[in-house]
Design a protein around this motif. Structure first.
Motif, short mmCIF file in Angstrom:
data_model
loop_
_atom_site.label_atom_id
_atom_site.label_comp_id
_atom_site.label_asym_id
_atom_site.label_seq_id
_atom_site.Cartn_x
_atom_site.Cartn_y
_atom_site.Cartn_z
N TRP A 136 84.93 55.54 100.15
CA TRP A 136 86.33 55.74 99.31
C TRP A 136 86.49 57.32 98.87
O TRP A 136 85.43 58.14 99.45
CB TRP A 136 86.14 54.72 98.10
N GLY A 137 87.43 57.44 98.12
CA GLY A 137 87.69 58.85 97.54
C GLY A 137 88.30 59.86 98.52
O GLY A 137 88.34 60.86 98.65
N TYR A 140 90.04 63.18 97.51
CA TYR A 140 89.35 64.35 97.29
C TYR A 140 88.82 65.16 98.46
O TYR A 140 88.21 66.14 98.54
CB TYR A 140 88.19 63.96 96.10
N ASP A 252 77.47 61.48 90.74
CA ASP A 252 78.99 61.94 90.49
C ASP A 252 79.94 60.74 90.23
O ASP A 252 80.93 60.62 89.60
CB ASP A 252 79.38 62.73 91.61
N TRP A 253 79.32 59.42 90.60
CA TRP A 253 80.05 58.14 90.41
C TRP A 253 80.11 57.99 89.08
O TRP A 253 80.93 57.21 88.55
CB TRP A 253 79.39 57.03 91.10
N GLN A 254 79.43 58.64 88.20
CA GLN A 254 79.49 58.40 86.84
C GLN A 254 80.45 59.43 85.97
O GLN A 254 80.79 59.26 84.96
CB GLN A 254 78.13 58.80 85.96
N LYS A 255 81.08 60.04 87.07
CA LYS A 255 82.41 61.02 86.62
C LYS A 255 81.88 61.68 85.77
O LYS A 255 82.59 62.24 84.44
CB LYS A 255 83.78 60.11 85.94
N HIS A 278 79.25 62.55 96.69
CA HIS A 278 80.71 61.51 97.08
C HIS A 278 81.87 62.21 96.97
O HIS A 278 81.66 63.23 96.24
CB HIS A 278 80.35 60.01 96.40
N THR A 280 84.33 62.73 95.07
CA THR A 280 84.85 62.06 93.61
C THR A 280 85.51 63.59 93.12
O THR A 280 85.33 64.62 93.63
CB THR A 280 83.72 61.74 92.51
N GLU A 281 86.10 63.23 92.13
CA GLU A 281 86.81 64.25 91.14
C GLU A 281 85.87 65.20 90.75
O GLU A 281 85.91 66.37 90.67
CB GLU A 281 87.59 63.69 90.11
N SER A 282 84.75 64.93 90.17
CA SER A 282 83.73 65.64 89.76
C SER A 282 83.01 66.51 90.74
O SER A 282 82.76 67.78 90.26
CB SER A 282 82.40 64.76 89.07
N THR A 283 82.91 66.01 91.79
CA THR A 283 82.14 66.69 92.90
C THR A 283 83.05 67.64 93.44
O THR A 283 82.81 68.81 93.90
CB THR A 283 81.85 65.90 94.01
#
Length: 320
Positions: A136-137, A140, A252-255, A278, A280-283
């Protein structure tokens, strides 16, 4: 009397020339270029030979670790006497900065070990790898690929088969950018809970769809959520895949905030680190600083295959 002494000197000189195998061979090589060899040059060759051992490194065999499972081997270094001499002969003196090296392979390779999960590279190898698991993702991925390209970094993307089937264009984009492609199962199940036929199906279907879409034959398998049993490792090995885990987790899934994610990674990064992330926005927001800070630690960033190879990370003066 003088005639006898002269004859003796000539005999001794001839004996030394014949019985110095390296110098004799090297002189023979030089003669092909019609270059005279002086006593000073012989002296420099001998000095390089004598001091070479101080700078050489023994290769390290692949091994089984009670905690980290399979640890890859690492090439040793041997001084190339002839090439080192060629670099030093102009100055006529020994200079360790001008030594030329060749890599020496270990006796035991990763392929010689029974199938085991791999959590990190060799602890002396100043390199890390980004393991980017993709199921997913999509929003990003383009930004992350742009950042990797900006800093000339190759990562290993482990793709879920179902995701590849639904997003063939993005899968091709990752492959065409030169990144390594790995297998991340087909439906992202808990592999530990599957039967052998189900495990086989998850791995095979993903291999098939990745090859059909990107033309890539995968080498590595990353179990979803890091959940596996030994049967999973064995079945992956039957498909000629190594099973890869990680030693540093972005979570990173914990945002997390970018600051927290960067702090978490940089506080744990080490030689041979496999860093899990992953799209994600954080990564995506942290990736640039992670690359900069890791490189500031004099660590290279490469693919999983780069990391787990026996090839040394070499300084410019060393010879591949």
């Amino acid at each position: 009397m003088r005639k006898i002494m002269l004859i003796s000197v000539l005999i001794i000189g001839a004996w030394l020339s014949v019985n110095n195998p390296y110098s004799n061979t090297y002189v023979a090589n030089l003669k092909t270029d019609a270059v005279p060899v002086s006593g000073q040059e012989h002296s420099l060759i001998r000095e390089i030979e004598e001091k070479a051992k101080e700078y050489e490194v023994e290769p390290s065999n692949a091994r089984k670790d009670p905690v980290w499972k399979a640890i890859p081997g690492y090439n040793g270094l041997k001084v190339d006497i002839e090439d080192s001499y060629k670099k030093m002969k102009k100055d006529g003196e020994f200079n360790p900065d001008k030594l030329v090296y060749k890599q020496i392979s270990p006796d035991v390779h990763l392929s010689d070990l029974p199938p085991m999960a791999i959590y990190k590279g060799h602890p002396e190898k100043p390199m890390v790898s980004f393991i980017i698991n993709v199921a997913w993702g999509n929003e990003y991925l383009s930004g992350m690929l742009a950042t990797l390209k900006k800093y000339n970094v190759s990562a290993s993307f482990f793709l879920e088969g179902r995701w590849v089937k639904n997003n063939p264009g993005m899968a091709k984009m990752i492959a065409e950018a030169g990144h390594e492609i790995g297998n991340h199962s087909f439906t992202h199940p808990n592999m530990k809970q599957l039967s052998a036929p189900e495990i086989n199906e998850e791995i095979k279907k993903t291999n098939d769809v990745i090859e059909a879409v990107t033309g890539v034959q995968t080498k590595w398998f990353a179990p979803p959520s890091g959940s596996y049993k030994e049967e999973v490792v064995q079945i992956a090995a039957a498909h000629k895949l190594g099973t890869v885990m990680w030693s540093v987790d972005t979570i990173d899934w914990q945002k997390p905030s970018p600051e927290k994610l960067i702090s978490r990674v940089m506080g744990k990064v080490h030689n041979g680190a496999l860093i899990l992330m992953h799209p994600t926005e954080s990564t995506a927001a942290s990736l640039e600083q992670l690359i900069i800070q890791i490189k500031d630690k004099d660590m290279q960033i490469g693919t999983v295959s780069d990391m787990l190879s026996e090839n040394r990370v070499l300084a410019k003066k060393m010879k591949e």
